[in-house]
Motif scaffolding. Structure first.
Motif, PDB file in Angstrom:
ATOM      1  N   MET A  65      77.057  15.100  39.162  1.00 41.14           N
ATOM      2  CA  MET A  65      77.883  15.645  38.095  1.00 41.14           C
ATOM      3  C   MET A  65      77.756  17.164  38.029  1.00 41.14           C
ATOM      4  O   MET A  65      76.947  17.719  37.286  1.00 41.14           O
ATOM      5  CB  MET A  65      77.492  15.018  36.752  1.00 41.14           C
ATOM      6  CG  MET A  65      78.545  15.201  35.673  1.00 41.14           C
ATOM      7  SD  MET A  65      78.099  14.397  34.122  1.00 41.14           S
ATOM      8  CE  MET A  65      76.617  15.293  33.678  1.00 41.14           C
ATOM      9  N   PHE A  66      78.596  17.834  38.778  1.00 40.35           N
ATOM     10  CA  PHE A  66      78.650  19.296  38.753  1.00 40.35           C
ATOM     11  C   PHE A  66      79.400  19.786  37.524  1.00 40.35           C
ATOM     12  O   PHE A  66      79.198  20.917  37.089  1.00 40.35           O
ATOM     13  CB  PHE A  66      79.322  19.817  40.029  1.00 40.35           C
ATOM     14  CG  PHE A  66      78.422  19.820  41.238  1.00 40.35           C
ATOM     15  CD1 PHE A  66      77.908  21.006  41.744  1.00 40.35           C
ATOM     16  CD2 PHE A  66      78.079  18.627  41.871  1.00 40.35           C
ATOM     17  CE1 PHE A  66      77.067  21.007  42.848  1.00 40.35           C
ATOM     18  CE2 PHE A  66      77.244  18.617  42.974  1.00 40.35           C
ATOM     19  CZ  PHE A  66      76.735  19.811  43.468  1.00 40.35           C
ATOM     20  N   LEU A  67      80.272  18.961  36.990  1.00 45.12           N
ATOM     21  CA  LEU A  67      81.023  19.310  35.786  1.00 45.12           C
ATOM     22  C   LEU A  67      81.029  18.095  34.872  1.00 45.12           C
ATOM     23  O   LEU A  67      81.410  16.992  35.292  1.00 45.12           O
ATOM     24  CB  LEU A  67      82.459  19.714  36.146  1.00 45.12           C
ATOM     25  CG  LEU A  67      83.330  20.263  35.015  1.00 45.12           C
ATOM     26  CD1 LEU A  67      82.749  21.575  34.473  1.00 45.12           C
ATOM     27  CD2 LEU A  67      84.757  20.494  35.509  1.00 45.12           C
ATOM     28  N   LYS A  68      80.603  18.286  33.642  1.00 41.40           N
ATOM     29  CA  LYS A  68      80.467  17.168  32.694  1.00 41.40           C
ATOM     30  C   LYS A  68      81.785  16.426  32.554  1.00 41.40           C
ATOM     31  O   LYS A  68      82.853  17.032  32.409  1.00 41.40           O
ATOM     32  CB  LYS A  68      80.011  17.691  31.327  1.00 41.40           C
ATOM     33  CG  LYS A  68      79.651  16.586  30.339  1.00 41.40           C
ATOM     34  CD  LYS A  68      79.116  17.173  29.050  1.00 41.40           C
ATOM     35  CE  LYS A  68      78.802  16.105  28.017  1.00 41.40           C
ATOM     36  NZ  LYS A  68      77.708  15.217  28.457  1.00 41.40           N
ATOM     37  N   GLY A  69      81.698  15.108  32.615  1.00 40.00           N
ATOM     38  CA  GLY A  69      82.884  14.283  32.459  1.00 40.00           C
ATOM     39  C   GLY A  69      83.530  13.881  33.766  1.00 40.00           C
ATOM     40  O   GLY A  69      84.485  13.095  33.755  1.00 40.00           O
ATOM     41  N   HIS A  70      83.035  14.402  34.878  1.00 42.48           N
ATOM     42  CA  HIS A  70      83.612  14.073  36.185  1.00 42.48           C
ATOM     43  C   HIS A  70      82.517  13.470  37.065  1.00 42.48           C
ATOM     44  O   HIS A  70      81.477  14.092  37.295  1.00 42.48           O
ATOM     45  CB  HIS A  70      84.188  15.323  36.847  1.00 42.48           C
ATOM     46  CG  HIS A  70      85.346  15.908  36.100  1.00 42.48           C
ATOM     47  ND1 HIS A  70      86.649  15.527  36.334  1.00 42.48           N
ATOM     48  CD2 HIS A  70      85.395  16.827  35.102  1.00 42.48           C
ATOM     49  CE1 HIS A  70      87.463  16.197  35.529  1.00 42.48           C
ATOM     50  NE2 HIS A  70      86.725  17.000  34.771  1.00 42.48           N
ATOM     51  N   GLU A  71      82.756  12.262  37.569  1.00 38.76           N
ATOM     52  CA  GLU A  71      81.725  11.564  38.351  1.00 38.76           C
ATOM     53  C   GLU A  71      82.095  11.372  39.811  1.00 38.76           C
ATOM     54  O   GLU A  71      81.269  10.872  40.583  1.00 38.76           O
ATOM     55  CB  GLU A  71      81.395  10.212  37.712  1.00 38.76           C
ATOM     56  CG  GLU A  71      82.557   9.261  37.561  1.00 38.76           C
ATOM     57  CD  GLU A  71      82.157   7.980  36.841  1.00 38.76           C
ATOM     58  OE1 GLU A  71      81.237   7.290  37.330  1.00 38.76           O
ATOM     59  OE2 GLU A  71      82.763   7.682  35.793  1.00 38.76           O
ATOM     60  N   THR A  72      83.300  11.737  40.222  1.00 42.67           N
ATOM     61  CA  THR A  72      83.686  11.670  41.634  1.00 42.67           C
ATOM     62  C   THR A  72      84.448  12.942  41.981  1.00 42.67           C
ATOM     63  O   THR A  72      85.307  13.389  41.202  1.00 42.67           O
ATOM     64  CB  THR A  72      84.570  10.443  41.915  1.00 42.67           C
ATOM     65  OG1 THR A  72      83.925   9.268  41.438  1.00 42.67           O
ATOM     66  CG2 THR A  72      84.832  10.300  43.410  1.00 42.67           C
ATOM     67  N   TYR A  73      84.128  13.524  43.139  1.00 43.76           N
ATOM     68  CA  TYR A  73      84.724  14.796  43.554  1.00 43.76           C
ATOM     69  C   TYR A  73      85.192  14.699  45.007  1.00 43.76           C
ATOM     70  O   TYR A  73      84.571  14.018  45.829  1.00 43.76           O
ATOM     71  CB  TYR A  73      83.706  15.941  43.453  1.00 43.76           C
ATOM     72  CG  TYR A  73      83.107  16.140  42.085  1.00 43.76           C
ATOM     73  CD1 TYR A  73      83.531  17.177  41.256  1.00 43.76           C
ATOM     74  CD2 TYR A  73      82.105  15.288  41.614  1.00 43.76           C
ATOM     75  CE1 TYR A  73      82.970  17.362  39.997  1.00 43.76           C
ATOM     76  CE2 TYR A  73      81.546  15.466  40.360  1.00 43.76           C
ATOM     77  CZ  TYR A  73      81.971  16.498  39.552  1.00 43.76           C
ATOM     78  OH  TYR A  73      81.419  16.682  38.313  1.00 43.76           O
TER      79      TYR A  73
ATOM     80  N   HIS B 207      87.091  11.933  48.620  1.00 47.21           N
ATOM     81  CA  HIS B 207      86.317  10.852  48.007  1.00 47.21           C
ATOM     82  C   HIS B 207      86.960  10.318  46.733  1.00 47.21           C
ATOM     83  O   HIS B 207      86.825   9.125  46.427  1.00 47.21           O
ATOM     84  CB  HIS B 207      84.886  11.312  47.732  1.00 47.21           C
ATOM     85  CG  HIS B 207      83.909  10.208  47.935  1.00 47.21           C
ATOM     86  ND1 HIS B 207      83.637   9.660  49.172  1.00 47.21           N
ATOM     87  CD2 HIS B 207      83.135   9.508  47.055  1.00 47.21           C
ATOM     88  CE1 HIS B 207      82.757   8.693  49.062  1.00 47.21           C
ATOM     89  NE2 HIS B 207      82.443   8.569  47.782  1.00 47.21           N
ATOM     90  N   MET B 208      87.633  11.158  45.995  1.00 49.52           N
ATOM     91  CA  MET B 208      88.371  10.660  44.831  1.00 49.52           C
ATOM     92  C   MET B 208      89.457   9.697  45.299  1.00 49.52           C
ATOM     93  O   MET B 208      89.633   8.606  44.735  1.00 49.52           O
ATOM     94  CB  MET B 208      88.988  11.833  44.065  1.00 49.52           C
ATOM     95  CG  MET B 208      89.513  11.472  42.695  1.00 49.52           C
ATOM     96  SD  MET B 208      88.150  11.191  41.522  1.00 49.52           S
ATOM     97  CE  MET B 208      89.080  10.767  40.048  1.00 49.52           C
ATOM     98  N   GLU B 209      90.142  10.086  46.366  1.00 51.64           N
ATOM     99  CA  GLU B 209      91.177   9.236  46.927  1.00 51.64           C
ATOM    100  C   GLU B 209      90.590   7.934  47.461  1.00 51.64           C
ATOM    101  O   GLU B 209      91.193   6.858  47.313  1.00 51.64           O
ATOM    102  CB  GLU B 209      91.907   9.979  48.058  1.00 51.64           C
ATOM    103  CG  GLU B 209      92.733  11.162  47.599  1.00 51.64           C
ATOM    104  CD  GLU B 209      91.932  12.468  47.455  1.00 51.64           C
ATOM    105  OE1 GLU B 209      92.551  13.538  47.394  1.00 51.64           O
ATOM    106  OE2 GLU B 209      90.676  12.404  47.412  1.00 51.64           O
TER     107      GLU B 209
END
Length: 323
Positions: free
Chosen positions: A235-243, A259-261
């Motif tokens: 989690m590099f940015l709060k609220g986002h778990e896949t990048y 990876h999101m895709e």
């Protein structure tokens, strides 16, 4: 000795993983995406070439000095073996021969496993299903570090060591977090790998085997390609778990950076993931993304807010049933 800075626990959430709902919305809006759910016609030939290249390298390293053998194991063999693990990842989603020939995919993954020196493919398949079905699931998703890892590897030096030891943590963590019975395919995977290792040792001696094992350990440890381990779900940015990462290293990693895709559509092979983003850019272009896996590793080591604890976790229904 424990966590002296940064996070002291995981990021616990009480919502379902986002990819299931995204998948439903996108398929309703863009039914053409379903046409991308087909085998990659080039995957089996690419993997065959990579396995043969590593076998050729085994022959070539026999006369190398040890320091040069380890250099090439990191610089070349590490790239090839890490890429093969990502080929196995795609094959575990039936990307080589399609879902109608699932057994062909299982055996081909074992073939792709040969240059790694240790059995891996069958166990990966067994646990990777849970990673998609129960993303961040407590006691289910073994991609998430343990509390001991989060507590112990909390300083830059320790996080650097943790990154270097990734092959060991990924191998041992499932046995602690979510142990499962050994399957027939795992036994066969081990027997085939043992036979291959014995043959290589008999024909070439100890140096080819050291080269293959070092390629796996170094390539999956503190290596530029290993940035994807951290980039995907930490989690590099709060609220986002896949990048996602859209840079050039995707060329040698079967587009694992998309990876999101991939989590939106696990049945789409890596070769077609860029087309998902092209068809539905409004679902991806606004999301946070990584631009360098090397920078990901740097930030992970030196940012206090990042570490093994920087993962989203949730209690999934199956985990509740086990309590």
């Amino acid at each position: 000795m424990g966590n002296s800075a940064g996070r002291s626990d995981f990021e616990w959430v009480y919502t379902d993983q986002p990819h299931t709902q995204r998948r439903k919305e996108m398929l309703a809006k863009y039914p053409a995406i379903k046409a991308l759910m087909r085998p990659d016609p080039h995957l089996k030939w690419t993997v065959l070439g990579m396995v043969l290249v590593q076998l050729l390298a085994c022959w070539l390293v026999r006369g190398l000095a040890w320091r040069w053998l380890l250099f090439w194991a990191y610089a070349f063999g590490g790239c090839v073996n890490h890429s093969l693990t990502l080929a196995i990842h795609d094959i575990s989603h039936n990307a080589a021969f399609g879902t109608a020939r699932a057994s062909h995919n299982r055996w081909f993954a074992i073939f792709a496993n040969l240059p790694m020196g240790v059995p891996y493919a069958a166990s990966f398949k067994k646990y990777h299903v849970d990673h998609h079905r129960y993303l961040g699931g407590d006691g289910l998703d073994v991609d998430v570090p343990t509390r001991l890892e989060g507590w112990l590897f909390c300083t830059p030096a320790r996080k650097l060591l943790w990154l270097a030891l990734q092959p060991f943590f990924y191998s041992l963590r499932p046995l602690c977090v979510n142990p499962k019975a050994v399957t027939r395919m795992e036994v066969l995977n081990a027997l085939v790998q043992l036979a291959a290792d014995a043959t290589i040792f008999a024909l070439g001696g100890v140096k080819p085997m050291v080269y293959l094992l070092a390629s796996s350990l170094l390539g999956l440890g503190l290596h530029p390609i290993s940035g994807h381990f951290v980039a995907e779900h930490y989690m590099f940015l709060k609220g986002h778990e896949t990048y996602s990462y859209y840079g050039p290293l995707n060329w040698i990693t079967f587009n694992v950076g998309y990876h999101m895709e991939h989590h939106d559509f696990p049945s789409i092979p890596g070769c077609n993931l860029p087309l998902v983003r092209k068809i539905a850019p409004e679902y991806y272009d606004h999301l946070p993304q990584h631009h360098s896996w090397v920078k990901v590793l740097w930030d992970f080591v030196f940012e206090d807010s990042l570490g093994p604890y920087a993962r989203v976790k949730r209690v999934c229904k199956l985990a509740e049933d086990r309590l």
